[in-house]
Design a protein around this motif. Structure first.
Motif, mmCIF file in Angstrom:
data_model
loop_
_atom_site.group_PDB
_atom_site.id
_atom_site.type_symbol
_atom_site.label_atom_id
_atom_site.label_comp_id
_atom_site.label_asym_id
_atom_site.label_seq_id
_atom_site.Cartn_x
_atom_site.Cartn_y
_atom_site.Cartn_z
ATOM 1 N N VAL A 57 0.860 -1.177 0.000
ATOM 2 C CA VAL A 57 0.000 0.000 0.000
ATOM 3 C C VAL A 57 0.902 1.234 0.000
ATOM 4 C CG1 VAL A 57 -1.736 1.314 1.279
ATOM 5 C CG2 VAL A 57 -1.826 -1.197 1.252
ATOM 6 N N VAL A 61 -1.205 6.713 1.134
ATOM 7 C CA VAL A 61 -2.588 6.352 1.447
ATOM 8 C C VAL A 61 -2.835 6.510 2.942
ATOM 9 C CG1 VAL A 61 -4.299 4.496 1.462
ATOM 10 C CG2 VAL A 61 -2.761 4.774 -0.498
ATOM 11 N N GLY A 339 -4.566 -5.489 1.537
ATOM 12 C CA GLY A 339 -5.779 -4.855 1.029
ATOM 13 C C GLY A 339 -6.996 -5.751 1.028
ATOM 14 N N ILE A 377 -7.045 3.282 -2.204
ATOM 15 C CA ILE A 377 -5.752 3.048 -2.838
ATOM 16 C C ILE A 377 -5.862 3.276 -4.339
ATOM 17 C CG2 ILE A 377 -3.894 1.384 -3.193
ATOM 18 C CD1 ILE A 377 -5.121 -0.220 -0.834
ATOM 19 N N PRO A 388 -1.247 -1.538 -7.034
ATOM 20 C CA PRO A 388 -1.256 -0.132 -6.600
ATOM 21 C C PRO A 388 -0.542 0.773 -7.599
ATOM 22 C CG PRO A 388 -0.752 -1.564 -4.754
ATOM 23 C CD PRO A 388 -0.724 -2.430 -5.982
#
Length: 395
Positions: A57, A61, A339, A377, A388
């Protein structure tokens, strides 16, 4: 004139025998090598790489807003607003430990935004007690009855079980209306997934049970979902790899539940949060699976004596694709480390996004400043896979 002496025949025969043995040995080596490579390739399916930088990630974020939430769901409505919902805890409830939702909560809440930056709370849009039928009353354990007194996170729980989990909001174009899919952990009327229909056509509701789950859950397990295909056909997707086509009027199932055809791990681990969407003429099956950091390497395949709750690292967003909604689906790949139990959607400009909730379980939780908050994201689709988008902010 004397003729030249002939060479013994056994010499040429001996050379041929040695040559044939060499060929056989080379063939055996190549065959053995092929088997070894094939075995290694088979063992590779189900392994993970929790350190792959392109799947992490992005550090940019942050929580979209400060509210306790799990299983974050986001979507763009036909009115130009983005909507977020998720599993929440009762706002004014006292917790002796950390806040949670494992035993009971008070219903479903909604937020909206025009730009995915500033979010407006729309309040509670569905309550078990006020709007439910079979979901209305809690399951209360009497003195002496056995019940789970601590959650999977070790949180102390009451003897009252009445929580609604994992809500998803879907605007079904063919029905020109909003629907919610959610599930009850337990209630006096049972547990399982159900579908709600907006009585006003607005995302704020109020909502009512569809006919198929007016008296009981339409699906006897958690994590139900909906998917509308490009031809307007709607499907219900359920926990543990189930799917069923919905009736055109969205009142219930039009067929018996079927099992999705997937390329499973061996052995198959516990999997949650199934969700399907369509893009690039492919059906994308999204599911949540725990990665483990073990002495034998990172893996999604659970193995006795190697993996355990203590080896869990990240709750990952795992995707596979198919040409048919029922499958067969391809090998799975990790789209986002950490995620898991999320959804993917496109913004007004066609950019892809995925939700997350900063899971408090697993070793990865120690890397978060805060957990159980809604996150968004930026994603990118390359070579048939989602991951991502680290360059989104520089565009």
């Amino acid at each position: 004139m004397k003729s030249a002496p002939q060479r013994p025949i056994f010499v040429s025969v001996n050379i041929k025998q040695k040559f044939m043995k060499l060929i056989l040995r080379l063939g055996l080596i190549l065959f053995t090598g092929f088997i070894s490579i094939s075995t290694a390739s088979a063992q590779l399916y189900g392994t993970a790489d929790t350190n792959a930088p392109e799947l992490r990630v992005p550090t940019s974020v942050k929580p979209a807003f400060d509210y306790w939430m799990r299983d974050t769901w986001a979507t763009l409505g036909p009115d130009g607003y983005y909507y977020i919902t998720g599993t929440t805890s009762t706002p004014d409830r006292y917790f002796p430990g950390q806040r949670h939702c494992w035993d009971w909560n008070d219903g479903l809440y909604l937020w909206r935004s025009k730009d995915m930056k500033s979010w407006e709370a729309r309040g509670q849009i569905w309550s078990m007690e006020k709007d439910g039928t079979w979901q209305k009353k809690p399951k209360v354990y009497k003195a002496g009855e056995k019940y789970q007194k601590k959650s999977i996170n070790g949180d102390p729980m009451d003897n009252r079980f009445h929580a609604v989990w994992a809500p998803e909001m879907h605007y079904i174009k063919s029905a020109k209306n909003w629907f919610i899919v959610a599930c009850m952990n337990e209630s006096a009327g049972g547990r399982g997934s159900f579908i709600l229909r907006s009585k006003t056509g607005k995302p704020e509701g109020p909502y009512e049970n569809i006919e198929g789950n007016k008296d009981k859950a339409i699906f006897p397990n958690i994590d139900g979902s909906l998917f509308e295909d490009t031809d307007g056909t709607v499907y219900f997707v359920g926990h543990n790899h189930y799917i069923a086509r919905m009736k055109p009027d969205m009142s219930g199932f039009a067929e018996e539940l079927k099992t999705l055809k997937e390329k499973k791990y061996n052995p198959e681990p516990y999997i949650e949060g199934a969700f399907i969407f369509k893009y690039d003429n492919k059906y994308h099956l999204v599911q949540a699976i725990w990665s483990h950091r073990t002495s034998e390497g990172d893996t999604y395949v659970e193995k006795k004596g190697v993996t355990s709750p203590k080896t869990r690292y990240s709750y990952d967003c795992i995707i596979s694709t198919a040409d048919n909604v029922y499958g067969p689906y391809s090998e799975r790949y990790n789209a986002i480390t950490g995620g898991g139990h999320n959804n993917l959607f496109q913004d007004k400009d066609g950019n892809w996004w995925a939700t997350m909730f900063f899971n408090p379980r697993g070793a990865q939780a120690a890397e978060y400043k805060v957990t159980c908050r809604p996150g968004l994201i930026p994603m990118i689709y390359e070579n048939g896979k989602f991951k991502p988008n680290f360059n989104y902010n520089t565009k």
